[in-house]
Structures are given as C-alpha cells and as structure tokens.
Design a protein around this motif. Structure first.
Motif, PDB file in Angstrom:
ATOM      1  N   ASP A   1       8.219   7.605   6.693  1.00 46.61           N
ATOM      2  CA  ASP A   1       7.762   8.624   5.532  1.00 46.61           C
ATOM      3  C   ASP A   1       6.387   9.098   5.253  1.00 46.61           C
ATOM      4  N   TRP A   2       7.321   7.672   3.617  1.00 48.28           N
ATOM      5  CA  TRP A   2       6.616   7.936   1.785  1.00 48.28           C
ATOM      6  C   TRP A   2       6.502   6.296   1.971  1.00 48.28           C
ATOM      7  N   ALA A   3       5.728   6.155   0.364  1.00 51.40           N
ATOM      8  CA  ALA A   3       5.145   5.314   0.045  1.00 51.40           C
ATOM      9  C   ALA A   3       5.612   5.358  -1.461  1.00 51.40           C
ATOM     10  N   PRO A   4       6.997   4.903  -1.775  1.00 51.47           N
ATOM     11  CA  PRO A   4       6.516   4.775  -3.670  1.00 51.47           C
ATOM     12  C   PRO A   4       5.270   4.271  -4.283  1.00 51.47           C
ATOM     13  N   ALA A   5       5.008   4.734  -5.437  1.00 48.03           N
ATOM     14  CA  ALA A   5       4.483   4.429  -6.646  1.00 48.03           C
ATOM     15  C   ALA A   5       4.455   2.775  -7.538  1.00 48.03           C
ATOM     16  N   VAL A   6       3.839   2.165  -7.337  1.00 46.62           N
ATOM     17  CA  VAL A   6       4.118   1.169  -7.977  1.00 46.62           C
ATOM     18  C   VAL A   6       2.779   0.337  -9.292  1.00 46.62           C
ATOM     19  N   ARG A   7       2.773  -0.691  -9.333  1.00 46.73           N
ATOM     20  CA  ARG A   7       2.203  -0.909 -10.710  1.00 46.73           C
ATOM     21  C   ARG A   7       2.603  -2.515 -11.101  1.00 46.73           C
ATOM     22  N   LEU A   8       1.457  -2.812 -11.165  1.00 46.11           N
ATOM     23  CA  LEU A   8       0.899  -4.066 -11.086  1.00 46.11           C
ATOM     24  C   LEU A   8       0.554  -4.448 -12.371  1.00 46.11           C
TER      25      LEU A   8
ATOM     26  N   TYR B   1      11.131  12.720   1.897  1.00 44.39           N
ATOM     27  CA  TYR B   1      12.884  11.148   1.761  1.00 44.39           C
ATOM     28  C   TYR B   1      11.977  10.832   3.225  1.00 44.39           C
ATOM     29  N   GLY B   2      13.577   9.932   3.651  1.00 43.59           N
ATOM     30  CA  GLY B   2      12.978   8.657   5.024  1.00 43.59           C
ATOM     31  C   GLY B   2      12.699   7.597   4.613  1.00 43.59           C
ATOM     32  N   SER B   3      11.851   6.876   5.533  1.00 44.45           N
ATOM     33  CA  SER B   3      11.510   5.692   5.433  1.00 44.45           C
ATOM     34  C   SER B   3      10.367   5.531   5.108  1.00 44.45           C
ATOM     35  N   PHE B   4      10.258   3.965   4.282  1.00 45.82           N
ATOM     36  CA  PHE B   4       8.931   3.673   3.209  1.00 45.82           C
ATOM     37  C   PHE B   4       9.299   2.163   2.981  1.00 45.82           C
TER      38      PHE B   4
END
Length: 157
Positions: A36-43, A98-101
């Motif tokens: 449903d959504w994707a979190p922000a990431v930083r590498l 909200y929901g799964s990611f």
C-alpha cells in the motif's frame, strides 16, 4: 479541417489525465495490492560499512520483518490505522498511508549479513551493514624500490 477551440485548459488536462488513468489503472491497482505504501530509505557508504536508514513512523517493531542477504535488504511490515474514539470524534484530515509495505534495497557491494547491527528508535530503523573484507577499499603502499608493501585497509594509513 476541424478547428477546435480550447476554452478551458484545466478541463482538457483533466480529460487527458483520466485517459491515462484508464490505460494504466490496472497496473497501479496490481502494484498497490502488493504494497500500500513504501517507506523512505537512505543508504550511506562509510567505507567499511553501509548504513541504511528507514523512516517508519507509526510502525511497531513487532510488525516489521527485516531480512538481509549478502547483496540486498528486504524490509516489510504493516502500519495499522489508529482507531477513532466513538464519542463525536471525527478525523478531518489524514494524509498518512496505512497498510502493508515492502521495500527492497540492492546493495552495491556484498555485506556480512551475519554481522548486521539493527537499531529501531523513534520510528527510525538503522541498519549497520559491514562489508565483506574483499569489498573494502584497500590502499597499497608502493615502495620506490619496486616492491609493494602489504595491503592496508582504508582509514588505517
């Protein structure tokens, strides 16, 4: 030749948007059903290790599944929608997803996945991923006499 006058460009833009949504609507529906959504990431590459930071506000640690392979990281879970009290309370605006990611991050170099250090605090997941020794930057000191000195890891010179 037919001459058409564009009286309202906003109406024309909305019509084009609807046509594009009709064409690609099935693809976006399938993608949203998996996540449903994707979190922000930083590498970040720190030389001998990668540091992966993921912003997961409102997600409980029990709702997370983190898997690390030698060449990638998979983070999945669920953010549950908070319940609204029954007494005349109304949610007027909520922009939170909200929901799964699920988020997959490919790593540019191999890591020692059995040495990963994880920290989850204040809705931020931080993974410290040490690189395998072969992938670390090595500096070789060259002797002007023609023989090379032993390899030294970056940061020790």
């Amino acid at each position: 030749m037919i001459i058409r006058r564009y009286l309202d460009p906003i109406t024309e833009i909305n019509a084009i948007r609807r046509q594009i949504n009709d064409v690609f609507g099935d693809l976006t529906t399938e993608a949203l059903s998996k996540a449903d959504w994707a979190p922000a990431v930083r590498l970040v590459d720190r030389g001998n290790e990668f540091v992966l930071t993921t912003h997961l506000a409102g997600v409980n640690a029990a709702d997370l599944d983190v898997q690390v392979s030698a060449d990638g990281v998979s983070i999945s879970g669920t953010r549950n929608q908070p319940e609204v009290a029954a007494d005349d309370t109304k949610v007027l605006y909520d922009d939170t997803r909200y929901g799964s990611f699920q988020r997959l991050v490919n790593l540019p170099d191999a890591v020692q996945n059995d040495q990963v250090v994880a920290n989850f605090a204040d809705g931020v997941l931080t993974l410290t991923l040490p690189k395998v020794v072969e992938a670390r930057n090595k500096v070789v000191k060259i002797d002007l006499g023609g023989t090379a000195a032993p390899a030294i890891e970056a940061g020790q010179a």
